[in-house]
Design a protein around this motif. Sequence first.
Motif, PDB file in Angstrom:
ATOM      1  N   UNK A   6      10.022  29.044 -29.248  1.00 42.64           N
ATOM      2  CA  UNK A   6      11.436  29.231 -29.570  1.00 42.64           C
ATOM      3  C   UNK A   6      11.979  28.064 -30.387  1.00 42.64           C
ATOM      4  N   UNK A   7      12.871  28.374 -31.325  1.00 42.01           N
ATOM      5  CA  UNK A   7      13.554  27.379 -32.140  1.00 42.01           C
ATOM      6  C   UNK A   7      15.036  27.396 -31.782  1.00 42.01           C
ATOM      7  N   UNK A   8      15.604  26.199 -31.610  1.00 41.92           N
ATOM      8  CA  UNK A   8      17.004  26.046 -31.247  1.00 41.92           C
ATOM      9  C   UNK A   8      17.823  25.660 -32.471  1.00 41.92           C
ATOM     10  N   UNK A   9      18.945  26.333 -32.645  1.00 36.94           N
ATOM     11  CA  UNK A   9      19.867  26.003 -33.712  1.00 36.94           C
ATOM     12  C   UNK A   9      21.113  25.355 -33.148  1.00 36.94           C
ATOM     13  N   UNK A  10      22.093  25.081 -34.009  1.00 36.27           N
ATOM     14  CA  UNK A  10      23.292  24.405 -33.539  1.00 36.27           C
ATOM     15  C   UNK A  10      24.556  25.039 -34.084  1.00 36.27           C
ATOM     16  N   UNK A  11      25.605  24.909 -33.315  1.00 37.17           N
ATOM     17  CA  UNK A  11      26.951  25.260 -33.754  1.00 37.17           C
ATOM     18  C   UNK A  11      27.875  24.209 -33.139  1.00 37.17           C
ATOM     19  N   UNK A  12      27.876  23.016 -33.740  1.00 33.55           N
ATOM     20  CA  UNK A  12      28.623  21.879 -33.211  1.00 33.55           C
ATOM     21  C   UNK A  12      29.923  21.628 -33.977  1.00 33.55           C
ATOM     22  N   UNK A  13      29.843  21.682 -35.299  1.00 34.04           N
ATOM     23  CA  UNK A  13      30.861  21.073 -36.145  1.00 34.04           C
ATOM     24  C   UNK A  13      32.052  21.980 -36.410  1.00 34.04           C
ATOM     25  N   UNK A  14      33.232  21.404 -36.242  1.00 31.83           N
ATOM     26  CA  UNK A  14      34.471  22.058 -36.640  1.00 31.83           C
ATOM     27  C   UNK A  14      35.167  21.161 -37.658  1.00 31.83           C
ATOM     28  N   UNK A  15      35.918  21.746 -38.560  1.00 28.72           N
ATOM     29  CA  UNK A  15      36.515  20.960 -39.639  1.00 28.72           C
ATOM     30  C   UNK A  15      38.019  20.794 -39.486  1.00 28.72           C
ATOM     31  N   UNK A  16      38.565  21.179 -38.336  1.00 32.55           N
ATOM     32  CA  UNK A  16      40.001  21.038 -38.122  1.00 32.55           C
ATOM     33  C   UNK A  16      40.380  19.635 -37.673  1.00 32.55           C
ATOM     34  N   UNK A  17      39.414  18.894 -37.087  1.00 31.70           N
ATOM     35  CA  UNK A  17      39.702  17.562 -36.588  1.00 31.70           C
ATOM     36  C   UNK A  17      39.758  16.560 -37.732  1.00 31.70           C
ATOM     37  N   UNK A  18      40.648  15.564 -37.598  1.00 37.70           N
ATOM     38  CA  UNK A  18      40.730  14.501 -38.597  1.00 37.70           C
ATOM     39  C   UNK A  18      39.622  13.481 -38.409  1.00 37.70           C
ATOM     40  N   UNK A  19      38.975  13.511 -37.268  1.00 41.55           N
ATOM     41  CA  UNK A  19      37.972  12.500 -36.944  1.00 41.55           C
ATOM     42  C   UNK A  19      36.663  13.197 -36.601  1.00 41.55           C
ATOM     43  N   UNK A  20      35.710  13.152 -37.512  1.00 38.03           N
ATOM     44  CA  UNK A  20      34.441  13.842 -37.326  1.00 38.03           C
ATOM     45  C   UNK A  20      33.737  13.341 -36.076  1.00 38.03           C
ATOM     46  N   UNK A  21      33.302  14.280 -35.235  1.00 36.99           N
ATOM     47  CA  UNK A  21      32.503  13.914 -34.085  1.00 36.99           C
ATOM     48  C   UNK A  21      33.253  13.838 -32.775  1.00 36.99           C
ATOM     49  N   UNK A  22      34.585  13.857 -32.804  1.00 39.67           N
ATOM     50  CA  UNK A  22      35.329  13.837 -31.553  1.00 39.67           C
ATOM     51  C   UNK A  22      35.109  15.144 -30.782  1.00 39.67           C
ATOM     52  N   UNK A  23      35.019  15.022 -29.456  1.00 39.75           N
ATOM     53  CA  UNK A  23      34.765  16.194 -28.624  1.00 39.75           C
ATOM     54  C   UNK A  23      36.066  16.953 -28.389  1.00 39.75           C
ATOM     55  N   UNK A  24      36.626  17.486 -29.467  1.00 36.11           N
ATOM     56  CA  UNK A  24      37.830  18.295 -29.412  1.00 36.11           C
ATOM     57  C   UNK A  24      37.525  19.586 -30.169  1.00 36.11           C
ATOM     58  N   UNK A  25      37.612  20.726 -29.467  1.00 34.59           N
ATOM     59  CA  UNK A  25      37.149  21.970 -30.064  1.00 34.59           C
ATOM     60  C   UNK A  25      38.219  23.047 -30.030  1.00 34.59           C
ATOM     61  N   UNK A  26      38.326  23.753 -31.154  1.00 35.27           N
ATOM     62  CA  UNK A  26      39.128  24.972 -31.189  1.00 35.27           C
ATOM     63  C   UNK A  26      38.325  26.157 -30.677  1.00 35.27           C
ATOM     64  N   UNK A  27      37.002  26.051 -30.760  1.00 33.20           N
ATOM     65  CA  UNK A  27      36.139  27.073 -30.173  1.00 33.20           C
ATOM     66  C   UNK A  27      36.318  27.046 -28.664  1.00 33.20           C
ATOM     67  N   UNK A  28      36.463  28.221 -28.054  1.00 37.24           N
ATOM     68  CA  UNK A  28      36.736  28.273 -26.620  1.00 37.24           C
ATOM     69  C   UNK A  28      35.700  29.108 -25.877  1.00 37.24           C
ATOM     70  N   UNK A  29      35.472  28.734 -24.643  1.00 34.80           N
ATOM     71  CA  UNK A  29      34.639  29.501 -23.713  1.00 34.80           C
ATOM     72  C   UNK A  29      35.491  29.718 -22.458  1.00 34.80           C
ATOM     73  N   UNK A  30      36.035  30.904 -22.321  1.00 31.95           N
ATOM     74  CA  UNK A  30      37.027  31.181 -21.284  1.00 31.95           C
ATOM     75  C   UNK A  30      36.560  32.279 -20.345  1.00 31.95           C
ATOM     76  N   UNK A  31      36.986  32.207 -19.064  1.00 29.75           N
ATOM     77  CA  UNK A  31      36.575  33.232 -18.098  1.00 29.75           C
ATOM     78  C   UNK A  31      37.215  34.585 -18.395  1.00 29.75           C
ATOM     79  N   UNK A  32      36.443  35.628 -18.118  1.00 34.10           N
ATOM     80  CA  UNK A  32      36.920  37.006 -18.296  1.00 34.10           C
ATOM     81  C   UNK A  32      36.254  37.839 -17.211  1.00 34.10           C
ATOM     82  N   UNK A  33      36.897  37.892 -16.043  1.00 32.26           N
ATOM     83  CA  UNK A  33      36.270  38.563 -14.902  1.00 32.26           C
ATOM     84  C   UNK A  33      35.098  37.748 -14.399  1.00 32.26           C
ATOM     85  N   UNK A  34      33.938  38.392 -14.256  1.00 31.98           N
ATOM     86  CA  UNK A  34      32.752  37.692 -13.769  1.00 31.98           C
ATOM     87  C   UNK A  34      31.889  37.150 -14.908  1.00 31.98           C
ATOM     88  N   UNK A  35      32.431  37.135 -16.110  1.00 33.28           N
ATOM     89  CA  UNK A  35      31.705  36.616 -17.255  1.00 33.28           C
ATOM     90  C   UNK A  35      32.611  35.641 -18.001  1.00 33.28           C
TER      91      UNK A  35
END
Length: 398
Positions: A117-146
Amino acid sequence: MTVKEQAIRYGTSEFDELIAAVRDDARRRRELPETEHPYRSIRLLKQARFGALRLPAELGGGGASIPELFEALIRLAAADPDVAHVLRAHFWQVEAYLLDKEASGNKEWLRKVAEGAILGNAYTEISSKNVGKLQFNTTLLPDGDRYVLNGTKYYSTGTMYADYIVVTAANERNEAVAAVVPADREGVEIVDDWDGFGQRSTGSGTTRFHNVTVSPNEFSLMEAKTPFNSYLQLFLQAVIAGIAQEIVADAEEIILTRKRTFTYATSDTPAEDPQLQQVVGRLASNAYAAKALVLQAAQALQRTVDSAQNGEVQLSETHQAALEAAEAKVIVDELALQSASILFEVGGSSAVREAKQYDRHWRNIRTIASHNPTVYKERWIGNYLLNDEELPIHEVYF
């Protein structure tokens, strides 16, 4: 080539054959009228389980040390720098799993890597003024049991070739989390929109997540551990060092296949011309130095890993690794860019024909080197030496 029961090992005839196959595929694709992505080469790497080089033999891996891995990456980058760059996030993530390989979740992912298996990445967002800060517009939110994943990531190098994607996001408490999801899961959209003038086939485009279902066992909180970002940085220098190696090979080929020379040249044949010999000598020396610097800095990465305790690297060791990776970058970039330019001194006007694509070396090196500008590295190295101010290793790439 069929799928192996054991991962390929560096320094074997099988490894040499694999690199030759990747080089042949790269040459074939360069001769096509339209861009073709290196799917064949990636398939060969998966079949050989190249991505498991760092895993110990008892886990089905190639048993390579970090310096051996980086030497293998230099070889791969000489054959095709795009293909080598594709694996950057993969090997970094594998190293994170290896730091605590007894953890149950890590064991499972190391098993998948051992299977190819090969692993890829989806880390970078371009909305932040400071590259690399752990601040994300991408969300992972609960929806029932998932849980559901939504957001957009950029510069997702290698993800279009990956089996799984490591995604960073914010949970319902705005905490940073990392999820690993199959690349073909419903709602994952991988867009090949990278338009840089170099590294064109790395798949460094946009990745979108539209209500992607994520189970609770597929994500975890991103703990505030001591950083080991210099691994990512030195990986880029390994790719550049590989390109420098290929520039030497191209110079040799140009000279040895040339029939004509200039009337005022010092020899009747290019290969006997002492001025061209000098250029090749400079190219070879630049390539040697670039490789030596990368492998020396890789030793510092190895010491960092060897000193890890409870799955976490030690601050003093990772800072030293960052310093050596930064120092290597400053010089490797300069030497390689110089080589990409003086290559044309050995070929005359025929070397600039578009069909030859010798300009790809400069374009690729310049693109990779721009990831983390040298001026910032130089400044922090000097600040550390003069004022004992430690490098900002908690930031991206350092």
